[in-house]
Design an enzyme around this catalytic site. Structure first.
Site, PDB file in Angstrom:
ATOM      1  N   GLN B  10       0.786  -1.177  -0.281  1.00 37.60           N
ATOM      2  CA  GLN B  10       0.000  -0.046  -0.579  1.00 37.60           C
ATOM      3  C   GLN B  10       0.601   1.329  -0.157  1.00 37.60           C
ATOM      4  O   GLN B  10       1.578   1.635   1.254  1.00 37.60           O
ATOM      5  CB  GLN B  10      -0.763   0.056   1.052  1.00 37.60           C
ATOM      6  CG  GLN B  10      -1.114   1.677   1.378  1.00 37.60           C
ATOM      7  CD  GLN B  10      -2.734   1.335   1.815  1.00 37.60           C
ATOM      8  OE1 GLN B  10      -3.265   0.214   1.411  1.00 37.60           O
ATOM      9  NE2 GLN B  10      -3.486   2.151   1.312  1.00 37.60           N
ATOM     10  N   ALA B  12       1.525   5.473  -0.806  1.00 41.94           N
ATOM     11  CA  ALA B  12       1.330   6.884  -0.949  1.00 41.94           C
ATOM     12  C   ALA B  12      -0.029   7.029  -1.213  1.00 41.94           C
ATOM     13  O   ALA B  12      -1.688   7.447  -0.614  1.00 41.94           O
ATOM     14  CB  ALA B  12       1.928   7.675  -0.879  1.00 41.94           C
ATOM     15  N   GLU B  13      -0.102   6.303  -2.284  1.00 36.13           N
ATOM     16  CA  GLU B  13      -1.688   6.797  -3.694  1.00 36.13           C
ATOM     17  C   GLU B  13      -1.573   6.029  -4.154  1.00 36.13           C
ATOM     18  O   GLU B  13      -2.821   6.031  -5.021  1.00 36.13           O
ATOM     19  CB  GLU B  13      -1.551   8.164  -3.831  1.00 36.13           C
ATOM     20  CG  GLU B  13       0.020   8.235  -4.979  1.00 36.13           C
ATOM     21  CD  GLU B  13      -0.497   9.722  -5.679  1.00 36.13           C
ATOM     22  OE1 GLU B  13      -0.190   9.761  -6.697  1.00 36.13           O
ATOM     23  OE2 GLU B  13       0.551  10.556  -4.354  1.00 36.13           O
ATOM     24  N   ALA B  14      -1.618   4.111  -4.290  1.00 38.92           N
ATOM     25  CA  ALA B  14      -1.923   3.473  -4.751  1.00 38.92           C
ATOM     26  C   ALA B  14      -1.492   2.228  -4.125  1.00 38.92           C
ATOM     27  O   ALA B  14      -1.546   2.556  -3.309  1.00 38.92           O
ATOM     28  CB  ALA B  14      -1.659   3.700  -5.715  1.00 38.92           C
ATOM     29  N   ASP B 130       9.298  11.959  -9.062  1.00 38.65           N
ATOM     30  CA  ASP B 130       9.802  11.368  -7.588  1.00 38.65           C
ATOM     31  C   ASP B 130      10.725  10.387  -7.848  1.00 38.65           C
ATOM     32  O   ASP B 130      10.413   8.936  -7.164  1.00 38.65           O
ATOM     33  CB  ASP B 130       7.828  10.451  -7.219  1.00 38.65           C
ATOM     34  CG  ASP B 130       8.095  10.107  -5.669  1.00 38.65           C
ATOM     35  OD1 ASP B 130       8.886  10.579  -4.650  1.00 38.65           O
ATOM     36  OD2 ASP B 130       7.545   9.295  -5.277  1.00 38.65           O
TER      37      ASP B 130
END
Lengths: 340, 210
Positions: B10, B12-14, B130
């Site tokens: 899991q 940060a956003e997906a 990133d």
């Protein structure tokens, strides 16, 4: 051990007195007095006027703190003051009082990094052990994590601080600066209904706010006069956008270092909407969010006393001739001797 | 497909799943909605990032950068299906693999690989957005450097954006691997490197001399 802390890096003048029981580790707050330099709506605080305010109020505030704490001068072990970062003139006006007291009372002096003060105070009050720290205020916006005796900056603003963005927008709307512009934006935002799209500027771990400010200023000038939107809508949209950016970079830092705790410190940290958004994010990650209220979020003397005393207990003292101030003093420059 | 998938991470956003894809194993990256974000903002960001990610991934792969192969994209449920990379994440390698911690030559070799790969990415005007050591991998089969997670990437030809991209990586190195500060080797046009020197001076409250 008892420390007195003097803080005046921006428009808040704070004096705090703290006691550390070196055997039990219990920390007791004996006094936390603050006096704020509030300017008329539509204006910000200027360094020179702020310094005048601090000079005018520092003696009565120190007297009040000593009275509240019920201690005698001989009980004080160390005098702590804000070395930086902050506005030059206000910093200097407070530091000179710190030096004078040190000579007058014959006490050692410790210069404290303002950001470290916020972090250590937040950890002490909330009991967070090793959190990712989001430090958000009028002058600073940083995502910080501790590693190998330093608070390392993972992400930060590339231009203005988030609090500065909010304050300046409050000025555009002519919102009062009492108790603080950010507080008034928060109240307006609660009544906002329409979400207006603003730029969303996250660059890796860093954020940028100056473009958002110019953009919303243009929208305010164009749309407020013909009722296309209300000041409430603008405050709401601004908060939703900038806070989403902050929560996003915090989450990225958490994912990167595998931490489950977040601590929010700094003046903007007492915004309940930011705390709520952070809590929602953390909930999705099965973690925990720590925040403090305005007594400790907003600049205060107690945090300077606390961080200064932590350093003093490891043997750190600032020699009188080196008890200067600096406007630029990064969080990661401080060697954190008091943590493993 | 997502039903038979196994959640492996899991982010940060997906959420990242592995699932069988025809005869191979695939990675499925599903962007989930963020409850803290305003729904309008959330929808806009998610949709933009899914398409951008797929485009950049494809663009890099096409120009010879080792990235996961793109299998398919579903914008309806915000998922991207791509190749599963068998290998090590550089962050773990630098923290736990003694060979990399002690051997300077090994480090230099890795630094060079990173430099060459990034130069290729930037040569086709893709900005990763990133770059951290969590987003770099070494493929097990041929020790090739793989760049993953184009979730924040976009296209730009400005030296400024490329320099910021490098700066993000540099900071990631300094903050996660404090003792590995020499570990970069990016050969690119002088323009980008001089811009990088400029970008380094940004950030607030730096002590400045002169």
């Amino acid at each position: 051990m008892i420390a007195i802390g003097l803080e005046g890096s921006a428009n808040k003048l704070g004096i705090g007195i703290i006691e550390h029981n070196t055997e039990t580790g219990v920390v007791k707050i004996l006094a936390n007095i603050r006096h704020t330099h509030v300017t008329p709506p539509g204006t910000g605080f200027l360094p020179r006027d702020t310094a005048v305010h601090h000079r005018e109020y520092i003696i009565p505030v120190i007297k009040e703190a000593l009275k509240t704490s019920n201690i005698k001068i001989k009980d004080v072990d160390v005098i702590c003051y804000t070395k930086g970062p902050g506005m030059g003139a206000p910093l200097v006006s407070v530091a000179i009082v710190a030096r004078t007291l040190a000579l007058l009372w014959n006490k050692p002096i410790v210069g404290v990094n303002h950001c470290i003060g916020h972090i250590e105070m937040g950890r002490e009050i909330t009991g967070a052990d090793n959190p990712v720290v989001l430090y958000v205020s009028g002058g600073n916006t940083q995502v910080i994590a501790y590693s190998e005796h330093r608070y390392r900056i993972f992400g930060e603003t590339l231009d203005i601080a988030v609090g500065n963005c909010l304050d300046r927008f409050a000025r555009i709307l002519n919102l009062p600066n009492d108790p603080s512009p950010g507080y008034n934006i928060e109240q307006y935002a609660k009544k906002g209904k329409k979400f207006i799209e603003l730029p969303y500027t996250v660059k890796g771990m860093d954020v940028s706010f100056s473009g958002i400010l110019s953009n919303i200023e243009t929208i305010a000038n164009d749309q407020l006069s013909n009722n296309q939107c209300t000041p409430e809508d603008l405050c709401f949209s601004l908060q939703e956008t900038v806070f989403a950016m902050l929560v996003e970079i915090t989450e990225r830092a958490m994912a990167h270092i595998g931490s489950k705790e977040v601590l929010i410190v700094g003046g903007v940290g007492c915004n309940l909407r930011l705390q709520e958004m952070m809590a929602q994010m953390v909930e999705q990650r099965d973690g925990k969010v720590f925040a403090t209220d305005e007594r400790f979020c907003i600049d205060n003397g107690i945090m300077i006393a606390h961080a200064g005393l932590l350093a003093y207990r490891t043997g750190f003292v600032t020699p009188l001739e080196k008890s200067t101030c600096t406007q630029r003093f990064r969080t990661d420059e401080v060697y954190v001797a008091w943590r493993d | 497909m997502i039903e038979s998938a196994i959640l492996i991470k899991q982010g940060a956003e997906a959420r990242i799943y592995t699932a069988p894809f025809l005869t191979r194993t695939a990675i499925i990256k599903e962007r989930f909605s963020k409850t803290y974000r305003h729904p309008t903002l959330d929808k806009k960001l998610t949709a933009r990032r899914v398409t951008q990610e797929a485009r950049c991934l494809f663009k890099c792969r096409k120009s010879g950068v080792d990235t996961p192969v793109l299998y398919f994209v579903n914008t309806e449920n915000s998922t991207i299906c791509m190749e599963f990379i068998q290998g090590m994440i550089i962050k773990d390698l630098l923290i736990s693999d003694n060979e990399y911690i002690q051997n300077k030559e090994k480090q230099d070799e890795l630094a060079e690989k990173i430099g060459i790969a990034l130069a290729k990415v930037h040569a086709v005007d893709v900005i990763h957005g990133d770059l951290t050591t969590s987003n770099l991998m070494l493929r097990e089969s041929n020790q090739s450097l793989v760049i993953i997670d184009f979730g924040l990437s976009y296209v730009s030809s400005l030296p400024e954006d490329k320099a910021v991209d490098l700066y993000v990586l540099e900071k990631a190195f300094l903050s996660t691997h404090p003792n590995s500060e020499e570990m970069k080797n990016y050969k690119a046009s002088q323009g980008i490197l001089s811009k990088l020197a400029e970008v380094r001076l940004r950030g607030r409250k730096r002590s400045m001399v002169g």
